[in-house]
Design an enzyme around this catalytic site. Structure first.
Site, PDB file in Angstrom:
ATOM      1  N   ASP A   1      42.256  44.932  41.753  1.00  0.00           N
ATOM      2  CA  ASP A   1      41.088  45.205  42.578  1.00  0.00           C
ATOM      3  C   ASP A   1      39.981  45.867  41.756  1.00  0.00           C
ATOM      4  O   ASP A   1      40.247  46.583  40.798  1.00  0.00           O
ATOM      5  CB  ASP A   1      41.500  46.119  43.742  1.00  0.00           C
TER       6      ASP A   1
ATOM      7  N   HIS B   1      34.657  38.793  38.461  1.00  0.00           N
ATOM      8  CA  HIS B   1      35.828  37.921  38.595  1.00  0.00           C
ATOM      9  C   HIS B   1      36.121  37.218  37.268  1.00  0.00           C
ATOM     10  O   HIS B   1      37.275  37.060  36.872  1.00  0.00           O
ATOM     11  CB  HIS B   1      35.604  36.888  39.697  1.00  0.00           C
TER      12      HIS B   1
ATOM     13  N   LEU C   1      59.404  34.959  31.028  1.00  0.00           N
ATOM     14  CA  LEU C   1      58.646  35.677  32.059  1.00  0.00           C
ATOM     15  C   LEU C   1      58.425  34.759  33.259  1.00  0.00           C
ATOM     16  O   LEU C   1      58.021  33.613  33.089  1.00  0.00           O
ATOM     17  CB  LEU C   1      57.286  36.125  31.500  1.00  0.00           C
TER      18      LEU C   1
HETATM   19  C1  IPE Z   1      39.440  41.837  43.349  1.00  0.00           C
HETATM   20  O1  IPE Z   1      38.179  42.369  43.181  1.00  0.00           O
HETATM   21  C2  IPE Z   1      39.430  40.329  43.307  1.00  0.00           C
HETATM   22  C3  IPE Z   1      39.619  39.666  44.606  1.00  0.00           C
HETATM   23  C4  IPE Z   1      39.998  40.252  45.700  1.00  0.00           C
HETATM   24  C5  IPE Z   1      39.392  38.229  44.656  1.00  0.00           C
HETATM   25  P1  IPE Z   1      37.189  42.575  44.400  1.00  0.00           P
HETATM   26  O2  IPE Z   1      36.317  41.355  44.512  1.00  0.00           O
HETATM   27  O3  IPE Z   1      37.929  42.951  45.620  1.00  0.00           O
HETATM   28  O4  IPE Z   1      36.311  43.772  43.873  1.00  0.00           O
HETATM   29  P2  IPE Z   1      35.715  44.970  44.725  1.00  0.00           P
HETATM   30  O5  IPE Z   1      36.844  45.609  45.469  1.00  0.00           O
HETATM   31  O6  IPE Z   1      34.675  44.394  45.629  1.00  0.00           O
HETATM   32  O7  IPE Z   1      35.136  45.876  43.688  1.00  0.00           O
HETATM   33 MG    MG Z   2      38.372  44.747  46.559  1.00  0.00          MG
END
Ligand code: IPE
Ligand code: MG
Length: 244
Positions: free
Chosen positions: A2, A19, A113
């Site tokens: 996250d 991402h 793995l």
């Molecule tokens: C995690 O990062 C990736 C996914 C859930 C796809 P987020 O997109 O949730 O990032 P934040 O929480 O908004 O910073």
């Molecule tokens: Mg998030």
């Protein structure tokens, strides 16, 4: 994993850059996990609730997933990694579904793995799906109601055949499980890190593993070092009672 969005926002970048960076970091962390000889790794890439995000973001994450599957195919062979994708695939494109099936088949006998990528995954979804399949099997006579036990139910989960996780690491600062591996995490040790996923490093992995080793895991059993404590109703404090 996250914190991708916030990592990007902090830098004045669009969320998708987070991402993109996050996917690269995963690649590096998988290498580090191999180095530690950890035999099972499950990563939460996209939840059943993440479909609610803006279509452009969802599209980008799907694109990233496809691209990385394509790019990493060779690594699965080279490093003897068995890939499993867990979650509901009904909203994937045919192309993505085929791509996943091919890679799972290609890597099914790899031993070093097992890498499970939870994508379109939700723990409650998984349990509903298991209940449905199980009910069907009972109806058709393949399964007797009295044969349903914990081991049997586990076989109906996406993670069937894979042991429960010993450790959960959630990055990004939130302290919740967000519908992840609800059944499987009954006795998992939890570690919450404030670091955004794209900033997570192999060195931080070393550090969480060191912390994990200090945890005393009893799985509901008594602590043997406390065996001499007299067991009388008066020695039971509220705190002891609250400790399962
Ligand atoms: C995690 O990062 C990736 C996914 C859930 C796809 P987020 O997109 O949730 O990032 P934040 O929480 O908004 O910073
Ligand atoms: Mg998030």
């Amino acid at each position: 994993m996250d914190g991708n969005g916030r990592w990007a926002q902090k830098r004045g970048l669009p969320r998708f850059m987070g991402h993109k960076k996050g996917a690269e970091v995963l690649r590096r962390i998988v290498r580090a996990v191999l180095g530690h000889r950890i035999p099972f790794l499950t990563v939460y890439a996209f939840s059943s609730e993440n479909w609610k995000r803006p279509p452009a973001e969802v599209r980008y994450i799907l694109h990233l997933f496809e691209r990385h599957l394509e790019r990493e195919a060779r690594q699965l062979i080279e490093h003897d990694i068995r890939l499993r994708v867990i979650g509901d695939r009904s909203r994937f494109s045919d192309r993505l579904r085929t791509q996943i099936e091919d890679l799972e088949k290609l890597s099914q006998n790899h031993k070093t793995l097992t890498l499970q990528v939870a994508f379109g995954y939700g723990g409650r979804d998984e349990l509903v799906r298991a209940a449905k399949t199980l009910a069907r099997d009972v109806k058709t006579g393949t399964l007797a109601v009295d044969d349903i036990d914990q081991a049997c139910l586990e076989d109906y989960l996406y993670t069937g055949g894979v042991p429960d996780p010993d450790l959960l690491v959630r990055t990004g600062g939130e302290q919740r499980i967000s519908n992840y591996l609800l059944w499987q995490m009954a006795y998992t040790e939890f570690l919450f890190k404030p670091t955004f996923w794209p900033d997570f490093t192999p060195r931080m992995l070393d550090s969480v593993l060191t912390t994990y080793k200090t945890r005393d895991r009893r799985f509901g059993d008594a602590d043997p070092s406390r065996e001499n404590i007299a067991f009388s109703p008066t020695s039971l404090t509220g705190a002891t009672l609250a400790t399962p």
